[in-house]
Design a protein around this motif. Structure first.
Motif, PDB file in Angstrom:
ATOM      1  N   LEU A  20       0.834  -1.201   0.000  1.00 12.81           N
ATOM      2  CA  LEU A  20       0.000   0.000   0.000  1.00 12.81           C
ATOM      3  C   LEU A  20       0.868   1.250   0.000  1.00 12.81           C
ATOM      4  CD1 LEU A  20      -2.717   1.401   0.109  1.00 12.81           C
ATOM      5  CD2 LEU A  20      -2.788   1.004   2.582  1.00 12.81           C
ATOM      6  N   ARG A  21       1.959   1.232   0.774  1.00 11.27           N
ATOM      7  CA  ARG A  21       2.842   2.398   0.830  1.00 11.27           C
ATOM      8  C   ARG A  21       3.488   2.660  -0.526  1.00 11.27           C
ATOM      9  NH1 ARG A  21       5.638   1.141   5.073  1.00 11.27           N
ATOM     10  NH2 ARG A  21       4.554   2.500   6.545  1.00 11.27           N
ATOM     11  N   VAL A  22       3.894   1.590  -1.205  1.00 11.10           N
ATOM     12  CA  VAL A  22       4.458   1.733  -2.550  1.00 11.10           C
ATOM     13  C   VAL A  22       3.430   2.346  -3.490  1.00 11.10           C
ATOM     14  CG1 VAL A  22       5.274   0.447  -4.572  1.00 11.10           C
ATOM     15  CG2 VAL A  22       6.161  -0.107  -2.306  1.00 11.10           C
ATOM     16  N   ASN A  23       2.189   1.875  -3.371  1.00 10.80           N
ATOM     17  CA  ASN A  23       1.108   2.388  -4.209  1.00 10.80           C
ATOM     18  C   ASN A  23       0.869   3.866  -3.941  1.00 10.80           C
ATOM     19  OD1 ASN A  23      -0.938   2.360  -6.055  1.00 10.80           O
ATOM     20  ND2 ASN A  23      -2.398   1.251  -4.787  1.00 10.80           N
ATOM     21  N   VAL A  24       0.876   4.244  -2.649  1.00  9.34           N
ATOM     22  CA  VAL A  24       0.662   5.650  -2.281  1.00  9.34           C
ATOM     23  C   VAL A  24       1.790   6.520  -2.823  1.00  9.34           C
ATOM     24  CG1 VAL A  24       0.556   7.267  -0.341  1.00  9.34           C
ATOM     25  CG2 VAL A  24      -0.721   5.133  -0.238  1.00  9.34           C
ATOM     26  N   PHE A  25       3.028   6.078  -2.627  1.00 10.13           N
ATOM     27  CA  PHE A  25       4.169   6.867  -3.107  1.00 10.13           C
ATOM     28  C   PHE A  25       4.114   7.025  -4.623  1.00 10.13           C
ATOM     29  CE2 PHE A  25       8.517   7.242  -4.719  1.00 10.13           C
ATOM     30  CZ  PHE A  25       8.959   8.354  -4.021  1.00 10.13           C
ATOM     31  N   ASN A  26       3.810   5.934  -5.317  1.00 13.38           N
ATOM     32  CA  ASN A  26       3.716   5.981  -6.774  1.00 13.38           C
ATOM     33  C   ASN A  26       2.644   6.965  -7.217  1.00 13.38           C
ATOM     34  OD1 ASN A  26       4.280   5.031  -9.494  1.00 13.38           O
ATOM     35  ND2 ASN A  26       2.344   3.932  -9.386  1.00 13.38           N
ATOM     36  N   HIS A  27       1.512   6.976  -6.494  1.00 13.54           N
ATOM     37  CA  HIS A  27       0.424   7.891  -6.838  1.00 13.54           C
ATOM     38  C   HIS A  27       0.833   9.345  -6.574  1.00 13.54           C
ATOM     39  CE1 HIS A  27      -3.747   9.147  -7.454  1.00 13.54           C
ATOM     40  NE2 HIS A  27      -3.645   9.868  -6.351  1.00 13.54           N
ATOM     41  N   ILE A  28       1.502   9.575  -5.434  1.00  9.57           N
ATOM     42  CA  ILE A  28       1.913  10.935  -5.084  1.00  9.57           C
ATOM     43  C   ILE A  28       2.869  11.506  -6.128  1.00  9.57           C
ATOM     44  CG2 ILE A  28       3.284  12.280  -3.421  1.00  9.57           C
ATOM     45  CD1 ILE A  28       2.028  10.624  -1.202  1.00  9.57           C
ATOM     46  N   THR A  29       3.796  10.677  -6.603  1.00  9.55           N
ATOM     47  CA  THR A  29       4.767  11.172  -7.585  1.00  9.55           C
ATOM     48  C   THR A  29       4.116  11.532  -8.919  1.00  9.55           C
ATOM     49  OG1 THR A  29       5.280   8.906  -8.303  1.00  9.55           O
ATOM     50  CG2 THR A  29       6.673   9.872  -6.579  1.00  9.55           C
ATOM     51  N   LYS A  30       2.896  11.043  -9.144  1.00  5.79           N
ATOM     52  CA  LYS A  30       2.215  11.340 -10.402  1.00  5.79           C
ATOM     53  C   LYS A  30       1.185  12.465 -10.278  1.00  5.79           C
ATOM     54  CE  LYS A  30       2.864   6.687 -12.249  1.00  5.79           C
ATOM     55  NZ  LYS A  30       2.233   5.428 -12.700  1.00  5.79           N
ATOM     56  N   LEU A  31       1.038  13.004  -9.067  1.00  9.40           N
ATOM     57  CA  LEU A  31       0.099  14.107  -8.882  1.00  9.40           C
ATOM     58  C   LEU A  31       0.632  15.375  -9.518  1.00  9.40           C
ATOM     59  CD1 LEU A  31      -0.913  13.493  -5.152  1.00  9.40           C
ATOM     60  CD2 LEU A  31      -2.356  13.141  -7.167  1.00  9.40           C
ATOM     61  N   ARG A  32      -0.281  16.209 -10.001  1.00  6.47           N
ATOM     62  CA  ARG A  32       0.132  17.469 -10.600  1.00  6.47           C
ATOM     63  C   ARG A  32       0.635  18.434  -9.536  1.00  6.47           C
ATOM     64  NH1 ARG A  32      -4.856  18.948 -14.528  1.00  6.47           N
ATOM     65  NH2 ARG A  32      -6.006  18.233 -12.719  1.00  6.47           N
ATOM     66  N   LEU A  33       1.404  19.400  -9.979  1.00  9.92           N
ATOM     67  CA  LEU A  33       1.988  20.359  -9.037  1.00  9.92           C
ATOM     68  C   LEU A  33       0.920  21.152  -8.297  1.00  9.92           C
ATOM     69  CD1 LEU A  33       5.067  21.765 -10.986  1.00  9.92           C
ATOM     70  CD2 LEU A  33       4.961  19.917  -9.322  1.00  9.92           C
ATOM     71  N   LYS A  34      -0.256  21.272  -8.900  1.00 13.57           N
ATOM     72  CA  LYS A  34      -1.344  22.004  -8.246  1.00 13.57           C
ATOM     73  C   LYS A  34      -1.669  21.395  -6.887  1.00 13.57           C
ATOM     74  CE  LYS A  34      -6.260  23.087  -8.670  1.00 13.57           C
ATOM     75  NZ  LYS A  34      -7.497  22.883  -9.457  1.00 13.57           N
ATOM     76  N   TYR A  35      -1.621  20.073  -6.802  1.00 12.54           N
ATOM     77  CA  TYR A  35      -1.931  19.394  -5.540  1.00 12.54           C
ATOM     78  C   TYR A  35      -0.922  19.770  -4.465  1.00 12.54           C
ATOM     79  CZ  TYR A  35      -2.827  15.628  -2.219  1.00 12.54           C
ATOM     80  OH  TYR A  35      -3.117  14.919  -1.080  1.00 12.54           O
ATOM     81  N   PHE A  36       0.354  19.826  -4.832  1.00  4.91           N
ATOM     82  CA  PHE A  36       1.395  20.159  -3.866  1.00  4.91           C
ATOM     83  C   PHE A  36       1.364  21.647  -3.503  1.00  4.91           C
ATOM     84  CE2 PHE A  36       2.810  16.441  -6.227  1.00  4.91           C
ATOM     85  CZ  PHE A  36       3.046  15.559  -5.182  1.00  4.91           C
ATOM     86  N   ASP A  37       0.813  22.450  -4.398  1.00  5.32           N
ATOM     87  CA  ASP A  37       0.636  23.868  -4.070  1.00  5.32           C
ATOM     88  C   ASP A  37      -0.350  24.046  -2.917  1.00  5.32           C
ATOM     89  OD1 ASP A  37       2.318  24.483  -6.148  1.00  5.32           O
ATOM     90  OD2 ASP A  37       0.709  24.919  -7.573  1.00  5.32           O
ATOM     91  N   GLN A  38      -1.284  23.104  -2.776  1.00  2.00           N
ATOM     92  CA  GLN A  38      -2.371  23.244  -1.811  1.00  2.00           C
ATOM     93  C   GLN A  38      -2.240  22.308  -0.605  1.00  2.00           C
ATOM     94  OE1 GLN A  38      -5.607  22.286  -4.428  1.00  2.00           O
ATOM     95  NE2 GLN A  38      -5.692  24.317  -5.352  1.00  2.00           N
ATOM     96  N   THR A  39      -1.276  21.377  -0.639  1.00  3.21           N
ATOM     97  CA  THR A  39      -1.164  20.370   0.420  1.00  3.21           C
ATOM     98  C   THR A  39       0.200  20.453   1.094  1.00  3.21           C
ATOM     99  OG1 THR A  39      -2.560  18.904  -0.909  1.00  3.21           O
ATOM    100  CG2 THR A  39      -1.383  17.913   0.944  1.00  3.21           C
ATOM    101  N   PRO A  40       0.245  20.624   2.420  1.00  4.01           N
ATOM    102  CA  PRO A  40       1.531  20.652   3.124  1.00  4.01           C
ATOM    103  C   PRO A  40       2.270  19.324   2.975  1.00  4.01           C
ATOM    104  CG  PRO A  40      -0.244  21.469   4.539  1.00  4.01           C
ATOM    105  CD  PRO A  40      -0.888  20.868   3.330  1.00  4.01           C
ATOM    106  N   ILE A  41       3.570  19.405   2.759  1.00  6.74           N
ATOM    107  CA  ILE A  41       4.372  18.198   2.582  1.00  6.74           C
ATOM    108  C   ILE A  41       4.353  17.338   3.848  1.00  6.74           C
ATOM    109  CG2 ILE A  41       6.677  17.305   2.058  1.00  6.74           C
ATOM    110  CD1 ILE A  41       5.213  18.716  -0.262  1.00  6.74           C
ATOM    111  N   GLY A  42       4.375  17.986   5.031  1.00  6.82           N
ATOM    112  CA  GLY A  42       4.343  17.246   6.283  1.00  6.82           C
ATOM    113  C   GLY A  42       3.103  16.373   6.405  1.00  6.82           C
ATOM    114  N   GLN A  43       1.990  16.855   5.853  1.00  9.80           N
ATOM    115  CA  GLN A  43       0.747  16.077   5.881  1.00  9.80           C
ATOM    116  C   GLN A  43       0.884  14.819   5.036  1.00  9.80           C
ATOM    117  OE1 GLN A  43      -3.384  17.021   3.863  1.00  9.80           O
ATOM    118  NE2 GLN A  43      -3.164  18.292   5.683  1.00  9.80           N
TER     119      GLN A  43
END
Length: 596
Positions: free
Chosen positions: A101-124
């Protein structure tokens, strides 16, 4: 997508969690079998002890006592072995499923657009990927399977007690409704406390990640004391949430002990009355068996509440993790076009773009408005303009980090949406003003762990850029660890490494985002020749603040508030006596440089 409710038995959410158990069906099956065996074995020992007391000890049968003692010892060993295997397998099951599941989550996060990271704290996101996932692992090791085992044990023990003596069983179970009510109240209270704990953990991680990353700013502006006081408040909220949860436990467990003692008292009272009424029918073994069964009955009931909350914590973690997985901020309409060679011609046709893609109501919300230009393969285009004019946005949408709302962008006459995304981005090398280096070797920072790039290619590129000598002087050379964000290198050295990185990937399109602004004059002179070599035969897009660096560009585009005000060559724009001429005069007069 599952509805986010926080319920421990959200069937849809549990089903999604158990999807990750499918590759480990055998381990899961053995865990269930062991759970059943442990539940069945649970009342056997009290029964044997009671039977031994009545049939062998009271009758003075020493031989039978020895045999029963050996039997109980073997049973204890067997039960211990089962418990060991059960604990081991459930933990292996949980950690294996969470690993996937962690691998799946990391893989999904790396494919998210930059807009998502603009709005989501990295610590979260770190909290979701690490601690929230660990709570899901507890669903297997301490939650659902353990709960099923406890429930089965309670059912088996009650059934066994009813078989031995119905009246005595009814007397022992009289306080059970009080325990059920207390457990329900505790479960509701602790659920809220656990949710607060998870929220405060996320806040704590976010604060730490941001402020440790920005420690230089804090120290530059002497903000240590102020940030220290803020951290005390956040940490205090986390402490208070934990104290509240412990307070609920400190009330619940004594209540359970009181109810258990009440049940034991009722047993003794009823047993004493039976002895007084019928002394000849006294069965000490039965009383002893029931005393042991009371302890075995109330322990799993008490632990059920605790394990239910473990399950609930896991489900809260699962909600948050699957919320990340369900995020649709990924690049859509990804094509499959991947030609052998990309030439690099670029065309923007009436392109409109806004970062707030869901809330576009007025023209002012667009950061790029009706942008149109063409660049032939091998040409150099420069983007100039004030801060916020839209220069970096133009690069972001070319890489498809963000999606445009209107118009089309084509490379080699093909809409960029038709290209395979990894192919498109691998053919566009970007050298940013703010270079990011990973905590790894120089070689790995250059190749980004691409096995297709050889050591010889890296050395050759470093020599062309003029960085080979300084790299060789470092301890370990190309295997020198630059530490986090390249902290052990100067800004100029880090910038040189970013140029090598761009060169070894052999891109068709090169983007230079004011790539020499962070280096000193000597280093700039060193890499200027390398830049010229890097740009040869490639389409180049240069974002420039210093106009002296882009006078040889084939096309200069002047942007202002997201609109193209002028475009042409350096000399043609000077003759227009417009925006570019004003920028040119202002910049060169401010530094006292004679205009060419």
């Amino acid at each position: 997508m599952s509805k986010i409710t926080g319920d421990a038995f959200n069937v849809g959410l549990l089903r999604r969690v158990f999807e990750y158990v499918k590759p480990y069906r055998k381990i899961f099956a053995w865990s269930v079998v062991l759970t059943l065996l442990l539940a069945i074995i649970a009342p056997v020992r009290p029964f044997l002890i009671g039977y031994t007391l009545d049939e062998f000890i009271l009758k003075g049968d020493y031989s039978g006592l020895v045999k029963m003692t050996i039997l109980m010892l073997l049973l204890l060993i067997l039960q211990t072995l089962f418990q060991y295997c059960h604990t081991l397998l459930t933990n292996i099951l949980g950690q294996s499923a969470i690993k996937d599941l962690r691998v799946n989550v990391f893989n999904h996060i790396t494919k998210l657009r930059l807009k998502y990271f603009d709005q989501t704290p990295i610590g979260q996101l770190i909290t979701r990927t690490v601690s929230d996932l660990e709570t899901i692992a507890d669903i297997f090791s301490e939650g659902l399977i353990a709960m099923i085992g406890d429930l089965l044990q309670v059912i088996v023990i009650i059934g066994f007690m009813l078989y031995v003596d119905v009246e005595l069983t009814i007397v022992v179970l009289l306080p059970i409704p009080l325990l059920i009510v207390a457990t329900r109240i505790f479960q509701k209270a602790i659920k809220k406390a656990f949710q607060e704990i998870r929220t405060e953990v996320s806040n704590l991680n976010t604060y730490l990640q941001e402020h440790i990353s920005g420690i230089s700013i804090i120290q530059y502006f002497a903000r240590e004391d102020q940030e220290y006081k803020k951290f005390i408040k956040i940490n205090s909220r986390y402490r208070d949430a934990n104290i509240r949860s412990n307070w609920y436990y400190s009330i619940f467990f004594p209540v359970v002990e009181m109810i258990s003692a009440t049940s034991l008292g009722l047993l003794i009272w009823y047993g004493a009355n039976s002895i007084l009424k019928n002394p000849l029918e006294v069965r000490p073994g039965v009383i002893t068996t029931f005393i042991m069964c009371i302890n075995m009955l109330f322990r799993p009931i008490r632990e059920l509440a605790d394990k239910f909350n473990t399950l609930q914590m896991g489900m809260v973690g699962a909600e948050r993790v699957f919320k990340v997985l369900d995020t649709k901020e990924t690049t859509t309409n990804i094509g499959t076009f991947a030609p052998t060679k990309m030439q690099g011609s670029i065309s923007f046709d009436k392109v409109w773009f806004s970062y707030n893609q869901d809330e576009i109501s007025e023209e002012e919300s667009y950061v790029l408005k009706d942008i149109s230009f063409e660049v032939k393969a091998g040409q150099t285009v420069a983007l100039v303009g004030a801060t916020g004019a839209g220069k970096s946005s133009t690069i972001n949408i070319l890489n498809r980090f963000y999606e445009i709302q209107k118009g089309t962008i084509k490379v080699d006459g093909v809409d960029i949406k038709e290209y395979e995304l990894s192919y498109l981005r691998s053919n566009i090398a970007t050298v940013l003003q703010d270079v990011f280096l990973f905590s790894d070797t120089i070689f790995n920072n250059i190749t980004l762990n691409n096995p297709k790039i050889t050591f010889e290619e890296v050395v050759d590129a470093a020599k062309k850029v003029g960085a080979h000598d300084f790299i060789e002087r470092l301890p370990g050379g190309y295997h020198y660890n630059v530490m986090e964000r390249g902290a052990t290198l100067s800004a100029g050295q880090a910038q040189l490494i970013s140029f090598i990185r761009a060169l070894v990937y052999q891109p068709s399109i090169l983007v230079l985002d004011e790539a020499t602004s962070s280096v000193d004059t000597e280093t700039e002179m060193l890499i200027q020749t390398a830049i010229d070599k890097l740009m040869q035969g490639r389409t180049s897009i240069v974002i420039a603040h210093r106009l002296s660096t882009i006078q040889k560009a084939d096309l200069i585009i002047v942007l202002d508030k997201g609109e193209i005000k002028e475009k042409g060559t350096h000399q043609a724009l000077l003759k227009l006596d417009g925006y570019y001429k004003k920028l040119y005069d202002l910049q060169f007069s401010s530094v006292g440089i004679a205009k060419n």
